[in-house]
Scaffold this active site. Structure first.
Site, mmCIF file in Angstrom:
data_model
loop_
_atom_site.group_PDB
_atom_site.id
_atom_site.type_symbol
_atom_site.label_atom_id
_atom_site.label_comp_id
_atom_site.label_asym_id
_atom_site.label_seq_id
_atom_site.Cartn_x
_atom_site.Cartn_y
_atom_site.Cartn_z
ATOM 1 C CB SER A 237 63.101 50.207 -70.181
ATOM 2 O OG SER A 237 63.183 51.451 -69.548
ATOM 3 C CD GLN A 259 63.868 53.926 -71.671
ATOM 4 O OE1 GLN A 259 63.896 52.898 -71.038
ATOM 5 N NE2 GLN A 259 64.407 55.038 -71.200
ATOM 6 C CG HIS A 262 67.524 50.467 -71.320
ATOM 7 N ND1 HIS A 262 68.438 50.048 -70.399
ATOM 8 C CD2 HIS A 262 67.151 51.709 -70.931
ATOM 9 C CE1 HIS A 262 68.609 50.993 -69.482
ATOM 10 N NE2 HIS A 262 67.847 52.017 -69.787
ATOM 11 C CD GLU A 327 60.420 52.210 -67.090
ATOM 12 O OE1 GLU A 327 60.547 51.943 -68.309
ATOM 13 O OE2 GLU A 327 61.187 51.753 -66.221
ATOM 14 C CG HIS A 328 61.566 56.540 -68.000
ATOM 15 N ND1 HIS A 328 61.749 55.290 -68.551
ATOM 16 C CD2 HIS A 328 62.274 56.562 -66.846
ATOM 17 C CE1 HIS A 328 62.545 54.581 -67.748
ATOM 18 N NE2 HIS A 328 62.878 55.319 -66.715
ATOM 19 C CG ASP A 361 67.831 55.754 -66.449
ATOM 20 O OD1 ASP A 361 66.679 55.609 -66.021
ATOM 21 O OD2 ASP A 361 68.146 55.588 -67.649
ATOM 22 C CD GLU A 415 28.283 42.186 -41.257
ATOM 23 O OE1 GLU A 415 29.203 41.584 -40.656
ATOM 24 O OE2 GLU A 415 28.471 43.101 -42.080
ATOM 25 C CG HIS A 420 31.639 39.285 -34.559
ATOM 26 N ND1 HIS A 420 31.831 37.957 -34.800
ATOM 27 C CD2 HIS A 420 32.597 39.945 -35.282
ATOM 28 C CE1 HIS A 420 32.840 37.807 -35.654
ATOM 29 N NE2 HIS A 420 33.325 38.994 -35.953
#
Lengths: 428, 428
Positions: A237, A259, A262, A327-328, A361, A415, A420
């Site tokens: 994190s 943070q 964590h 992330e944050h 959170d 092609e 097709h």
């Protein structure tokens, strides 16, 4: 804590180390994870029980002992403190309300030429949620993974969480009850990912696996990707805060530490163009650090992973924040909304002086499972989107097909795909 | 061609082999791909040139020789037959119009309690498109990959395509000109994926890699996933057709063969509850097969991979189609729209007697890059969504934060995260 100032000669070099922090070296754990997956695919529940005995300090005798009963969940709920029950309910309601806004509608477009084109949205049949356990058991992770799956309309949700010594965190069990989880299993790590990806007698094969985890879980998710879908590959994190002199230095120091607590390898970055403020926040961090219950973890993170970055000015701060793609991202300024249009890469943006990351959170509403390590450049927060898939819808009529035939046949012919071309021609 | 009837005793067993057709064994090519990636990461352009000399039958001397000039593209466009130019333009316009309907809007929700929550959509900065080359060069693949990236607003688009003997297919070059591609490179296979994932002096590192390819490309995409995002891991192409007596057996036979002609390992499945029709379509397939330019490829596919499945009735046909979760699903009945609500898993659904799959390959509008091998259970068609990412937006005010504080702090405390709790408390 590293301090980097824009004017120092090696700024670009040192900043680019921060910007490129994301790479995960899976090479060491990959052979171990590969053998865990191979064992589960070969021997199912038997391999699961053996792996649990090896890693989780308890010895289930059979697959049936892995299942967490709904009674256990109910009992845990009944024993939960009223204040916590209320907190879980508030979080659930807010997360649900936010994710309901993410629901994508199927659509059909009735074209002028008579064709009908569309996109049909369908939930996946089965989702598997991985919720880490052990010392750090986070009921909030269960809410953040289960609610988008529920809102998406997934009919069959499985939860796996490791049970160290056979025990599952009581609040996690209570949250399972509140969410109405029926299928939960005491299985962790790569074993859980493998079991959900390929199925065993006890655990159903799922279509999508989401949820956070350590390097073993991340590696297992990468290895099963393609046989199932996964949400993202997440690392440690991290937070970035852009702050100016309008902020409260003490509060920002606490946010950065929230943070750091964590994980020893979590990262906290302060970006400011006010050098005095930088010093003040650094001093506040060191003084608050000593008061934390998780001081040891937070200190290791601060010492090895945190950085204070002095930008030239506001515009430069935005450039650097986008390069970090955190992330944050908190924007702790009086003019936080002025920044938003310029923020290109961030998992979640927290605006103003009253939006600490912790509120996101738990219960602001948006998901807390967010891209880390710079992957916000291309990954998105976990959401309803991870639990649905799209099917294109095409309906032509005789007239439309006739109008489009020359162009379609020309391209097929160019092609070299004769059948097709023929499939258009035979309908003229 | 395999014929399976619901009433035969081993139906479930044989059908489940078809349903589980998707697994790709990457173990054999993985070491080779790993070393290609490692070489590119170590030696960049030099490794690229060496790998091209090894695989593509020409010897570029330096990175600069890999770049395709916009002049080359323009010259190819100028030389292109007017009918084909017109066909490419029609395809481009229709694909663009469809993908514009997929654009997701950023949103903000101004909550009653004063909080503002939202989701910001941002295109990725750089996308890398892989377009297979060699004998089978498909300009349609370029359109299908480039248009969603353009519509998403990606500023920097790179294209890699192998140039066997140094030559790139003229129609592919022409399509690059039409689309305004500026950065295109004569690089193929795992080398191209590695170069776009990690960057070389010539080729920029991108955020997202999309596009089809063989097992080397698929394996490389899986290996770089996480360092960049990828669209999906795709295997051989496939079609499923649900047909009843209202269909034209000859037309359906051609449609089934239009998938078979792609690749010896492409799969064609007919699902019907009309045994007479099944026989008729089988006979038509065998008779048309002999007339195809690509007969050899189509015959190998039909013999080894095709299946006719006789279902009990309409409801059973739908169940089986969902279990197969095919890439392309045609519903060739008078009541095709009646089926749509019940189709859960398919990459694209083609409704009615005038919607051959080929029209979707070129210019109906929806993308032709679709999930294969049963992964339609959890993967979606390529689209604008693959080229954007979301950021959550959260803004609390003093009053909202105060109201949420007790619940938020209770949860943080229960999870043992003191600094999280403190970050709310200091703002009271």
């Amino acid at each position: 804590m590293q301090i980097l100032k824009f004017s120092q000669p090696d700024f670009d070099e040192k900043f680019s180390i921060l910007a490129n922090r994301g790479e995960m070296d899976m090479s060491e754990v990959m052979p171990k994870v590969a053998s865990i997956i191979a064992e589960i695919r070969k021997s199912g529940d038997k391999a699961l029980c053996e792996q649990i005995a090896r890693f989780d300090n308890w010895e289930p005798k059979s697959g049936s002992q892995l299942k967490i009963s709904t009674d256990e969940m109910k009992q845990a709920w009944d024993k939960t403190d009223e204040k916590l029950k209320e907190a879980l309910k508030i979080a659930y309601e807010r997360i649900k309300a936010y994710h309901e806004k993410q629901i994508e509608k199927s659509w059909l477009s009735y074209e002028k030429d008579g064709a009908v084109l569309g996109q049909k949205i369908t939930p996946v049949d089965r989702a598997g949620l991985y919720i880490p356990g052990g010392k750090a058991a986070y009921p909030s992770s269960l809410l953040m993974n289960a609610v988008p799956a529920i809102v998406a309309g997934v009919g069959d949700i499985s939860v796996c969480t490791p049970a160290v010594s056979g025990e599952v965190n009581a609040l996690l069990l209570a949250a399972m009850h509140m969410l109405g989880i029926k299928n939960a299993y005491k299985v962790g790590g790569a074993s859980a990912v493998a079991a959900m990806a390929y199925g065993t007698d006890t655990i159903s094969k799922v279509d999508v696996i989401t949820g956070p985890g350590n390097i073993y879980v991340a590696t297992a998710k990468k290895m099963v990707f393609g046989d199932v879908n996964i949400d993202m590959i997440a690392g440690p994190s991290e937070i970035g805060v852009i702050a100016d002199s309008s902020c409260n230095a003490h509060n920002i120091a606490v946010d950065l530490l929230s943070q750091a607590e964590h994980d020893e390898i979590a990262s906290s970055f302060l970006i400011t163009f006010d050098e005095e403020l930088a010093k003040e926040i650094e001093a506040e961090m060191m003084s608050v650090l000593a008061t934390l219950k998780r001081e040891k973890i937070a200190r290791a993170s601060v010492e090895n992973k945190a950085a204070i970055i002095i930008a030239m000015d506001k515009a430069h701060a935005i450039v650097l924040a986008n390069e970090l793609a955190v992330e944050h991202l908190e924007i702790a300024t009086n003019d936080a909304w002025e920044y938003l249009p310029h923020i290109k890469h961030a998992g979640a943006v927290f605006l103003g002086h009253f939006t600490p990351e912790a509120v996101g959170d738990y219960l602001a509403g948006p998901n807390h499972t967010l891209p880390t390590g710079g992957t916000a450049r291309f990954f998105s927060p976990l959401g309803v989107n991870n639990f649905i898939k799209r099917s294109s819808v095409i309906a032509m009529n005789e007239k439309t097909l006739r109008e489009l035939a020359p162009a379609c046949m020309a391209l097929a012919s160019a092609e070299g795909l004769g059948a097709h071309e023929l499939s258009i021609k035979v309908r003229q």
